[in-house]
Design a protein around this motif. Structure first.
Motif, PDB file in Angstrom:
ATOM      1  N   ASP A   1       0.831  -1.195   0.000  1.00 58.86           N
ATOM      2  CA  ASP A   1       0.000   0.000   0.000  1.00 58.86           C
ATOM      3  C   ASP A   1       0.871   1.252   0.000  1.00 58.86           C
ATOM      4  O   ASP A   1       2.101   1.187   0.012  1.00 58.86           O
ATOM      5  CB  ASP A   1      -0.930  -0.014   1.221  1.00 58.86           C
ATOM      6  N   TYR A   2       0.204   2.386   0.009  1.00 64.61           N
ATOM      7  CA  TYR A   2       0.916   3.663   0.046  1.00 64.61           C
ATOM      8  C   TYR A   2       1.384   3.942   1.471  1.00 64.61           C
ATOM      9  O   TYR A   2       0.610   4.339   2.329  1.00 64.61           O
ATOM     10  CB  TYR A   2       0.005   4.797  -0.449  1.00 64.61           C
ATOM     11  N   VAL A   3       2.664   3.683   1.702  1.00 69.68           N
ATOM     12  CA  VAL A   3       3.262   3.891   3.009  1.00 69.68           C
ATOM     13  C   VAL A   3       4.273   5.023   2.886  1.00 69.68           C
ATOM     14  O   VAL A   3       4.947   5.171   1.861  1.00 69.68           O
ATOM     15  CB  VAL A   3       3.935   2.592   3.505  1.00 69.68           C
ATOM     16  N   ALA A   4       4.367   5.850   3.935  1.00 63.02           N
ATOM     17  CA  ALA A   4       5.180   7.074   3.876  1.00 63.02           C
ATOM     18  C   ALA A   4       6.647   6.781   4.141  1.00 63.02           C
ATOM     19  O   ALA A   4       7.259   7.347   5.037  1.00 63.02           O
ATOM     20  CB  ALA A   4       4.642   8.095   4.873  1.00 63.02           C
ATOM     21  N   ASN A   5       7.250   5.880   3.327  1.00 58.21           N
ATOM     22  CA  ASN A   5       8.684   5.638   3.442  1.00 58.21           C
ATOM     23  C   ASN A   5       9.380   6.080   2.155  1.00 58.21           C
ATOM     24  O   ASN A   5       8.744   6.574   1.217  1.00 58.21           O
ATOM     25  CB  ASN A   5       8.962   4.175   3.768  1.00 58.21           C
ATOM     26  N   PHE A   6      10.679   5.897   2.105  1.00 60.17           N
ATOM     27  CA  PHE A   6      11.466   6.430   0.993  1.00 60.17           C
ATOM     28  C   PHE A   6      11.091   5.772  -0.331  1.00 60.17           C
ATOM     29  O   PHE A   6      10.910   6.446  -1.349  1.00 60.17           O
ATOM     30  CB  PHE A   6      12.957   6.219   1.290  1.00 60.17           C
ATOM     31  N   TRP A   7      10.971   4.451  -0.344  1.00 61.05           N
ATOM     32  CA  TRP A   7      10.774   3.730  -1.601  1.00 61.05           C
ATOM     33  C   TRP A   7       9.413   4.027  -2.213  1.00 61.05           C
ATOM     34  O   TRP A   7       9.313   4.255  -3.424  1.00 61.05           O
ATOM     35  CB  TRP A   7      10.936   2.239  -1.360  1.00 61.05           C
TER      36      TRP A   7
END
Length: 584
Positions: free
Chosen positions: A367-373
């Protein structure tokens, strides 16, 4: 009781080894009696012998006697004794920890019960439902199959249907909870026929398993942590209730465990206990508890660099580093061997379990997770440019590089205060750069931030608000909007309660610009909530709003990571070794 110590000790330089001084017992008794005790110039007091002869008092003129009595009375009023006791029981009974903790804990339990009345992950959504069904299915498997088959793909255990993908301690926890469900309601964990089970009583029992785990593991760990803080921090008593509320009423943890449905309270509770053991200078206990946390959820490895570097740094500064490291290694190896014992009979079985703990087949992210990748994938299509094997190595390299500065500082100059910042730096490095990160993983860097809430109230509040925002799309899918709004309001209300949080120091940089920047971001966050709930995204970009939320949260998480790394660096530069015994 008021002692005449400093004044009388300095007044007789001739008595270098022992001094006989007088103290006055100020007790609610009809008479005040004068006694004598012996005092050591080094500062240690001991009880006098039962029969102590008093020195004869020289007769002085009346004027001098009056002056001496007035002088003694003034010193008696001015000098007070500060009691310093490291006993945990003493702190609970004499520092006022128990009443605020009990009150906040009861309210936190009530809030958890209220949230559990709402829907959960995958409610009424066949064929695989969600995390609720995954946890129930693990109870079904562990109570009906032998231990060696829990991680094997067999006709009775189809791993494609919510197969166990956590370490053995999670499996044992599922087994214990499964026994409870089987005792009260066997249909809820019967093999095959219980899949997708959603009866009211079955859901009630499942919710109670989470609540009891929270009360039995997370709550006592927080209490021990508060005792450790009270033991080491001056002026902490006035902030005890507020600090307890910030940890126990963390909206992110409550919404995920008691709303979405998981058991993060167990692994996080074991981690909190390990942190408390570090603050109490009980390194072996800390190693044992953190090893248990690693064996409950592999995501606890987010904290591993911080624990490893801090404990290694302490060992290297002692007289016999090899012996100290060996003791810690024996505790860790012994704990792992105990937990993994049923699977150590063959190498194949161990590899089967390990293969379930590393979900590389799921890809870099879901899902759309707020990490770098995930954030940079808007511009760089990582999944198309690199193979899964290359991405695994790239993630490992980036994660290690981001953790190294914090680890180096802790090995060079270990201190308990910098260790807490190191926990945030280590966890947020894993969240930003590791492979296959979920929205729920933000709970791991958020936990040490809540532990540091008294020292960094603004950073903790800012981090919590954007952690909530990052999970907002997930919680909306679970139909947890009402608990989300309610817990958000409770958190803001308690955080800004009068005489609650400690005073936040004024900003040193851009004191005029910073309030406008904060107000703008909070307003933007509020607008994104409204847009996500009321406006449909364009058909060409169905996940546009999720991407905007992700970009905003990622930018704030990076700011938090930069600040906490700078803070740890500044503390390590100021504090030489030995500061772990100083006040947090």
């Amino acid at each position: 009781m008021s002692f005449l110590v400093e004044f009388l000790q300095l007044s007789s330089p001739s008595n270098r080894h022992r001094l006989q001084i007088r103290y006055r017992l100020e007790l609610p008794s009809p008479s005040n009696r004068w006694s004598t005790i012996r005092h050591n110039p080094c500062g240690r007091r001991w009880n006098p012998p039962l029969q102590l002869k008093q020195e004869p008092i020289k007769k002085l003129p009346e004027g001098k006697i009056k002056k001496k009595q007035m002088k003694k009375s003034r010193v008696t009023k001015a000098v007070k004794v500060e009691v310093n006791n490291n006993n945990a029981g003493w702190w609970l009974t004499h520092t006022g920890i128990s009443p605020p903790f009990i009150c906040v804990a009861l309210f936190a339990i009530l809030v958890r019960v209220a949230v559990s009345l709402h829907p959960y992950s995958g409610a009424g959504d066949p064929p695989k439902y969600g995390d609720f069904e995954a946890q129930r299915h693990w109870m079904e498997i562990t109570t009906n199959l032998p231990v060696k088959e829990w991680y094997q793909n067999t006709t009775k255990n189809d791993l494609s249907y919510w197969g166990l993908d956590y370490p053995p301690l999670t499996a044992y926890q599922s087994y214990v909870h499964g026994l409870v469900l089987r005792f009260f309601y066997p249909e809820s964990v019967s093999l095959y026929t219980s899949r997708g089970h959603e009866s009211y009583f079955g859901k009630l029992l499942m919710r109670w398993t989470v609540l009891t785990s929270d009360i039995l593991i997370f709550f006592p760990a927080v209490l021990w942590l508060i005792v450790a803080f009270a033991d080491q921090s001056r002026g902490y008593k006035s902030n005890i209730a507020w600090h307890v509320a910030m940890i126990l009423l963390n909206p992110c943890l409550i919404l995920i465990d008691h709303g979405h449905f998981q058991y993060n309270c167990i692994s996080l509770g074991l981690t909190v206990g390990a942190v408390a053991a570090v603050l109490r200078d009980k390194d072996l206990v800390a190693s044992f508890l953190f090893s248990l946390a690693l064996n409950h959820k592999q995501m606890s490895a987010y904290y591993a660099p911080a624990f490893f570097s801090y404990l290694l740094g302490k060992c290297l500064k002692r007289q016999n580093p090899f012996l100290e490291v060996s003791k810690l290694a024996m505790i860790v190896i012994g704990t792992f061997a105990l937990v993994w014992w049923p699977y150590l009979h063959s190498r194949v079985t161990v590899l089967e379990v390990l293969s379930r703990l590393a979900p590389f087949e799921r890809g870099l992210y879901e899902d759309y997770v707020a990490n770098f990748w995930c954030t940079t994938s808007v511009l760089i299509k990582w999944k198309r440019l690199f193979t899964t094997q290359s991405l695994k190595l790239l993630c490992l390299f980036m994660t290690v590089c981001s953790c190294l500065p914090s680890m180096f500082l802790q090995i060079r100059a270990p201190s308990a205060r910098a260790f807490l910042y190191g926990l945030i730096n280590s966890a947020i490095s894993f969240y930003l750069f590791s492979f296959q990160v979920h929205e729920k993983s933000i709970l791991l860097p958020l936990l040490p931030a809540s532990i540091l809430a008294v020292e960094e109230p603004f950073m903790f509040q800012w981090f919590t608000q954007f952690a909530l925002l990052s999970m907002f799309p997930l919680l909306c899918r679970d139909k947890l909007l009402l608990p989300y709004i309610s817990l958000y309001g409770i958190f803001v209300f308690i955080y800004h309660a009068p005489n609650g949080k400690p005073d936040t120091p004024k900003a040193r940089f851009w004191p005029r610009v910073l309030p406008f920047f904060v107000a703008f971001l909070l307003f933007l966050s509020f607008v994104l909530h409204i847009i996500y709930l009321t406006i449909d995204p364009p058909k060409k970009y169905p996940f546009l709003f999720e991407a905007i939320i992700m970009l905003l949260c990622f930018s704030q998480f990076v700011l938090v990571a930069v600040y906490t790394n700078w803070k740890q660096w500044s503390l390590s530069m100021k504090s030489p070794f030995g500061s772990e015994k100083k006040r947090v």
